[in-house]
Design a protein around this motif. Structure first.
Motif, PDB file in Angstrom:
ATOM      1  N   TRP A 210      16.490   2.223  -0.451  1.00  0.00           N
ATOM      2  CA  TRP A 210      16.191   1.750  -1.809  1.00  0.00           C
ATOM      3  C   TRP A 210      15.510   0.375  -1.827  1.00  0.00           C
ATOM      4  N   ALA A 211      15.393  -0.288  -0.680  1.00  0.00           N
ATOM      5  CA  ALA A 211      14.793  -1.621  -0.627  1.00  0.00           C
ATOM      6  C   ALA A 211      13.270  -1.508  -0.673  1.00  0.00           C
ATOM      7  N   SER A 212      12.632  -2.379  -1.457  1.00  0.00           N
ATOM      8  CA  SER A 212      11.168  -2.338  -1.546  1.00  0.00           C
ATOM      9  C   SER A 212      10.518  -2.621  -0.197  1.00  0.00           C
ATOM     10  N   LEU A 213      11.169  -3.452   0.626  1.00  0.00           N
ATOM     11  CA  LEU A 213      10.616  -3.766   1.946  1.00  0.00           C
ATOM     12  C   LEU A 213      10.541  -2.521   2.820  1.00  0.00           C
ATOM     13  N   ARG A 214      11.505  -1.617   2.674  1.00  0.00           N
ATOM     14  CA  ARG A 214      11.504  -0.389   3.484  1.00  0.00           C
ATOM     15  C   ARG A 214      10.238   0.419   3.230  1.00  0.00           C
ATOM     16  N   VAL A 215       9.897   0.578   1.964  1.00  0.00           N
ATOM     17  CA  VAL A 215       8.697   1.337   1.600  1.00  0.00           C
ATOM     18  C   VAL A 215       7.453   0.676   2.188  1.00  0.00           C
ATOM     19  N   ILE A 217       7.201  -1.273   4.852  1.00  0.00           N
ATOM     20  CA  ILE A 217       7.152  -1.114   6.303  1.00  0.00           C
ATOM     21  C   ILE A 217       6.658   0.287   6.656  1.00  0.00           C
ATOM     22  N   GLU A 218       7.180   1.306   5.975  1.00  0.00           N
ATOM     23  CA  GLU A 218       6.745   2.675   6.264  1.00  0.00           C
ATOM     24  C   GLU A 218       5.266   2.858   5.937  1.00  0.00           C
ATOM     25  N   GLN A 219       4.793   2.243   4.842  1.00  0.00           N
ATOM     26  CA  GLN A 219       3.375   2.329   4.505  1.00  0.00           C
ATOM     27  C   GLN A 219       2.503   1.682   5.572  1.00  0.00           C
ATOM     28  N   THR A 220       3.012   0.630   6.202  1.00  0.00           N
ATOM     29  CA  THR A 220       2.251  -0.038   7.263  1.00  0.00           C
ATOM     30  C   THR A 220       2.086   0.884   8.469  1.00  0.00           C
ATOM     31  N   PHE A 221       3.132   1.624   8.822  1.00  0.00           N
ATOM     32  CA  PHE A 221       2.991   2.618   9.899  1.00  0.00           C
ATOM     33  C   PHE A 221       1.918   3.632   9.539  1.00  0.00           C
ATOM     34  N   PHE A 222       1.943   4.138   8.302  1.00  0.00           N
ATOM     35  CA  PHE A 222       0.955   5.139   7.893  1.00  0.00           C
ATOM     36  C   PHE A 222      -0.460   4.577   7.938  1.00  0.00           C
ATOM     37  N   ARG A 223      -0.621   3.299   7.535  1.00  0.00           N
ATOM     38  CA  ARG A 223      -1.955   2.687   7.567  1.00  0.00           C
ATOM     39  C   ARG A 223      -2.495   2.575   8.987  1.00  0.00           C
TER      40      ARG A 223
END
Length: 332
Positions: A210-215, A217-223
């Motif tokens: 639920w943490a905004s930072l988690r989202v 970080i995951e978006q950075t992997f996808f990028r």
């Protein structure tokens, strides 16, 4: 004036408020009686008194224990707020009588604790060694309710926009990027250019879902064309993060000042991996219209000063610029 107004203003006593808070905490008549150092029949009698005065059922009783009703939850919130004001006033009076500087209660996220808050408390103690500081660590979901109830005087941490509200006063102090950390001696510390591909293939400690930072970080992997790691542990606790970084050869994500602080202590190693994530600033939150104790006002002054002067909290370019152009304190 309604009956409830009359009871809350005149009839209800401190011991009644202490009782409902204890019952909410323990959810059991026997454990509440033990905590208050009275008999269980005395607890039942006091609860019956306050329910009779209010003409409300505050707690449902069963063989499993006690559970606050909707009305009970409202009275518990009221009781916690009154008891917090009582403790604050008592401490201020005691501080004046003893010549001490009083007591401040601060809620802090990990991002602010080892450098910003620790530096500010050091400054506060230099100014008033007898000042007492109570620190409760947690995240916004845990600490903001305590701030609203008056159980905390101020909050220091990330100013997440989603938690802004008219009753809160926010003050940004500085921006704090993230870094990737591993334990000292980890194989990646000997690699000249570790990258996100390395992180995707190893255990990682990530913020809760639920943490905004988690989202982010995951978006950075996808990028980077990568799937986030499958071997993960989810936590907002620094102790849990550092434990699994040490014991599972995992990577974790920390605020830069926190990572560098523990690297300097020999506990972690900051990897040279850029974490291009935009984050809310670090700052203060207080309640609008609530008068703070003098010691809390002083701590806020010390927090602002630490944020401006501690090299660990400055962007690297600012640290270099300041070292090349030192100024005398109080001069130009």
């Amino acid at each position: 004036m309604t009956q409830i107004d009359r009871v809350l203003r005149s009839n209800i006593k401190l011991r009644h408020l202490q009782l409902v808070v204890a019952l909410d905490q323990f959810r059991h008549l026997g454990r509440t009686a033990e905590f208050l150092s009275v008999s269980q029949p005395a607890v039942s009698k006091m609860l019956a008194e306050v329910e009779s005065m209010l003409d409300l059922t505050l707690f449902d009783r069963s063989t499993r224990g006690t559970e606050p009703t909707s009305s009970g939850q409202a009275i518990v919130r009221f009781a916690r707020s009154v008891l917090a004001d009582y403790e604050r006033t008592r401490d201020e009076i005691a501080a004046v009588a003893s010549g001490a500087a009083g007591r401040t209660r601060v809620g802090s996220m990990v991002v602010a604790l080892p450098v910003l808050l620790a530096g500010a408390v050091k400054l506060l103690k230099q100014r008033s060694a007898q000042a007492s500081v109570l620190v409760e660590e947690g995240d916004l979901t845990h600490l903001l309710p305590k701030l609203r109830l008056g159980e905390l005087d101020l909050f220091v941490g990330r100013l997440e926009p989603g938690y802004s509200a008219p009753d809160l006063v926010t003050e940004a102090l500085y921006n704090e990027p993230m870094v990737v950390v591993v334990k000292h001696g980890h194989a990646l510390t000997r690699q000249p250019a570790p990258d996100w591909g390395d992180l995707a293939r190893m255990p990682c400690v990530l913020p809760p879902p639920w943490a905004s930072l988690r989202v982010k970080i995951e978006q950075t992997f996808f990028r980077h064309g990568l799937n986030p790691p499958l071997d993960i542990l989810e936590t907002s606790s620094f102790l849990a993060l550092s434990t699994f970084v040490q014991q599972r050869d995992a990577a974790g994500f920390l605020a830069r000042s926190v990572g560098l602080h523990f690297q300097n202590q020999g506990l972690l190693h900051v990897l040279p991996i850029e974490v291009p994530i935009e984050l809310p600033p670090i700052g203060l939150i207080t309640m609008r219209g609530r008068r703070l104790p003098p010691s809390s006002e002083q701590l806020m002054v010390c927090l602002r000063l630490t944020a401006k002067t501690d090299p660990q909290l400055m962007p690297p370019a600012d640290v270099v610029r300041r070292s090349r152009n030192p100024t005398r304190q109080g001069g130009k």
